[in-house]
Write an enzyme that holds these catalytic residues in place. Structure first.
Site, PDB file in Angstrom:
ATOM      1  N   ASP A 153       2.824   4.622  -9.959  1.00  0.00           N
ATOM      2  CA  ASP A 153       3.301   5.821  -9.232  1.00  0.00           C
ATOM      3  C   ASP A 153       4.769   5.728  -8.851  1.00  0.00           C
ATOM      4  O   ASP A 153       5.527   6.674  -9.037  1.00  0.00           O
ATOM      5  CB  ASP A 153       2.399   6.183  -8.036  1.00  0.00           C
ATOM      6  CG  ASP A 153       2.294   5.138  -6.943  1.00  0.00           C
ATOM      7  OD1 ASP A 153       2.773   3.993  -7.138  1.00  0.00           O
ATOM      8  OD2 ASP A 153       1.727   5.465  -5.873  1.00  0.00           O
TER       9      ASP A 153
ATOM     10  N   GLU B 214       5.169   6.813   5.982  1.00  0.00           N
ATOM     11  CA  GLU B 214       4.804   5.433   5.685  1.00  0.00           C
ATOM     12  C   GLU B 214       6.016   4.618   5.221  1.00  0.00           C
ATOM     13  O   GLU B 214       6.199   3.470   5.593  1.00  0.00           O
ATOM     14  CB  GLU B 214       3.744   5.463   4.588  1.00  0.00           C
ATOM     15  CG  GLU B 214       3.243   4.117   4.228  1.00  0.00           C
ATOM     16  CD  GLU B 214       1.739   4.019   4.327  1.00  0.00           C
ATOM     17  OE1 GLU B 214       1.073   5.011   4.647  1.00  0.00           O
ATOM     18  OE2 GLU B 214       1.241   2.931   4.082  1.00  0.00           O
TER      19      GLU B 214
ATOM     20  N   ASP C  54      -1.401   7.818  -2.869  1.00  0.00           N
ATOM     21  CA  ASP C  54      -2.467   7.837  -1.862  1.00  0.00           C
ATOM     22  C   ASP C  54      -2.433   9.129  -1.050  1.00  0.00           C
ATOM     23  O   ASP C  54      -3.458   9.782  -0.839  1.00  0.00           O
ATOM     24  CB  ASP C  54      -2.318   6.636  -0.915  1.00  0.00           C
ATOM     25  CG  ASP C  54      -2.301   5.314  -1.671  1.00  0.00           C
ATOM     26  OD1 ASP C  54      -2.595   5.324  -2.880  1.00  0.00           O
ATOM     27  OD2 ASP C  54      -1.971   4.291  -1.055  1.00  0.00           O
TER      28      ASP C  54
END
Ligand code: GLA
Length: 411
Positions: free
Chosen positions: A48, A184, A196
């Site tokens: 990713d 995050e 995610d």
């Protein structure tokens, strides 16, 4: 849609917890509930943040927040799972890296972030984007195990974002996911990719999510009939995913920097193919070349897995998962003896179609595609064989694939 009986039970428990933690005044806002799921990645790990492809599913293990919106910018949160509650003013938030976090994730391990940091980080990220948010008094409830790699942190970020924004917000999924990822990355300090948060926001019931992480384009992919997704937790917690991501990202970045001298237009490992990597391999440090080989081949495996799912080709799924696991073990070097043993034990069970480590690695979980009838045999094999061979306690979670984050109807 009216809540199902188990949901009704959870709603009642959560509202009771909210009333006892933050008793409402007669003029208080009404109670609302939002939920956001965890995820497990079927295939496409460490692709990713290299702008590649991933194929995750949103899972029934999830995080709910029951809350009352406030008129001011104060947030007070408690949790049904943790004794630690928190409160903050949205306009006073600043990233926590200065606190000397170890870069761990999700569990509030010593020195690592606290669970409330993910709520605060989300408020900070939405505030930085100048979105109209307000505070709330809320209680979180999570069925996600912490620190095993099922994205409890993303679920908490997404649920927090929905509580802060309130119903009827006009944010599109990619924007919402990117803001949660920013919480995050820039507030908590874990340099993760977008997978995610995107999955928690955009999952579709019964479908895997093919996500192109460069263009944030998606396609929902059905699983062959009768195939279940089963997560096996090795019982050995992940090492800090912060350090895995920091080190491996740096190596991938180095490959791009070195190769772009020869390959103008190479912006990320997404743009690399195997013939070019072979041609220029001698320019690269040995370990960095192996990381790149994993990413290039893993991207191909994601697209091949979509085809195999659509064709119902179980033998091909078996091969692709096995190759992915071997690549993460030998080239990316993020597997562990416990993960390898779990894959071996599952692979010996008739009816387990495909098995591999999943997520950041170095502990955590494997993901398995299993014929529905074989789930009890897999459970028995894990508690007998895996536990005996490792001295650890493995856990098996057959998981339903669910919709992404949203409001929970309370009536
Ligand atoms: C963690 C990160 C994701 C992704 C995976 C590995 O889950 O949060 O962004 O990089 O590891 O595929």
């Amino acid at each position: 849609m009216a809540p199902t009986p188990p949901d009704r039970h959870r709603i009642e428990r959560l509202i009771a917890a909210l009333e006892s933690e933050f008793p409402g005044e007669p003029e208080s806002a009404q109670v609302e509930i939002v939920r956001a799921p965890g995820r497990v990645n079927l295939i496409g790990d460490h692709t990713d943040y290299n702008e590649g492809f991933v194929l995750p599913v949103a899972i029934e293990l999830d995080t709910w927040i029951a809350f009352r919106r406030r008129q001011d910018g104060h947030v007070r949160v408690a949790s049904r799972q943790s004794r630690e509650a928190g409160s903050f003013w949205i306009d006073q938030l600043a990233p926590i890296q200065a606190r000397g976090s170890s870069g761990g994730r999700g569990g509030g391990s010593a020195g690592g972030p606290r669970w409330t940091d993910y709520v605060a980080g989300t408020a900070w990220s939405l505030r930085e984007a100048a979105l109209p948010i307000r505070g709330f008094d809320g209680v979180a409830d999570s069925s996600l195990p912490l620190g095993v790699g099922l994205s409890s942190s993303s679920a908490l970020e997404l649920a927090s974002a929905l509580a802060l924004l309130g119903g009827g917000h006009a944010l599109a999924t990619p924007a919402l996911a990117a803001l949660a990822q920013r919480a995050e990355r820039d507030y908590v300090g874990v340099n993760c990719g977008i997978m995610d948060q995107f999955t928690s926001a955009a999952g579709r019931e019964g479908r895997a999510l093919l996500l192109d992480c460069r263009f944030l384009e998606t396609r929902h992919v059905a699983l062959p009939w009768g195939l279940r997704v089963v997560v096996c937790d090795t019982g050995s917690p992940r090492q800090s995913s912060g350090s895995v991501h920091r080190d491996r990202r740096a190596e991938c970045g180095r490959v791009v920097a070195l190769l772009s001298e020869k390959m103008p237009g190479l912006c990320s490992l997404r743009d690399l193919d195997m013939p070019s990597l072979r041609r220029h391999r001698a320019m690269l440090p040995e370990a960095a070349a192996r990381r790149a080989e994993h990413v290039v081949t893993e991207n191909g495996r994601v697209l091949a897995t979509v085809e195999a799912l659509e064709a119902g080709d179980l033998d091909q799924l078996c091969r692709l998962f096995a190759e992915s696991h071997a690549s993460l073990r030998d080239l990316y070097e993020v597997s562990s003896p416990a993960l390898d043993t779990m894959v071996e034990v599952a692979g010996a069970v008739p009816g387990v179609v495909a098995s591999r480590m999943t997520g950041a690695g170095l502990g955590g979980c494997t993901v398995n595609l299993v014929l529905a009838d074989a789930v009890p045999t897999l459970q028995a094999a894990v508690s007998r064989e895996y536990d005996r061979r490792t001295g650890l306690r493995g856990r098996v979670y057959p998981v339903a694939i669910v919709e992404g984050a949203g409001p929970v109807p309370t009536a």
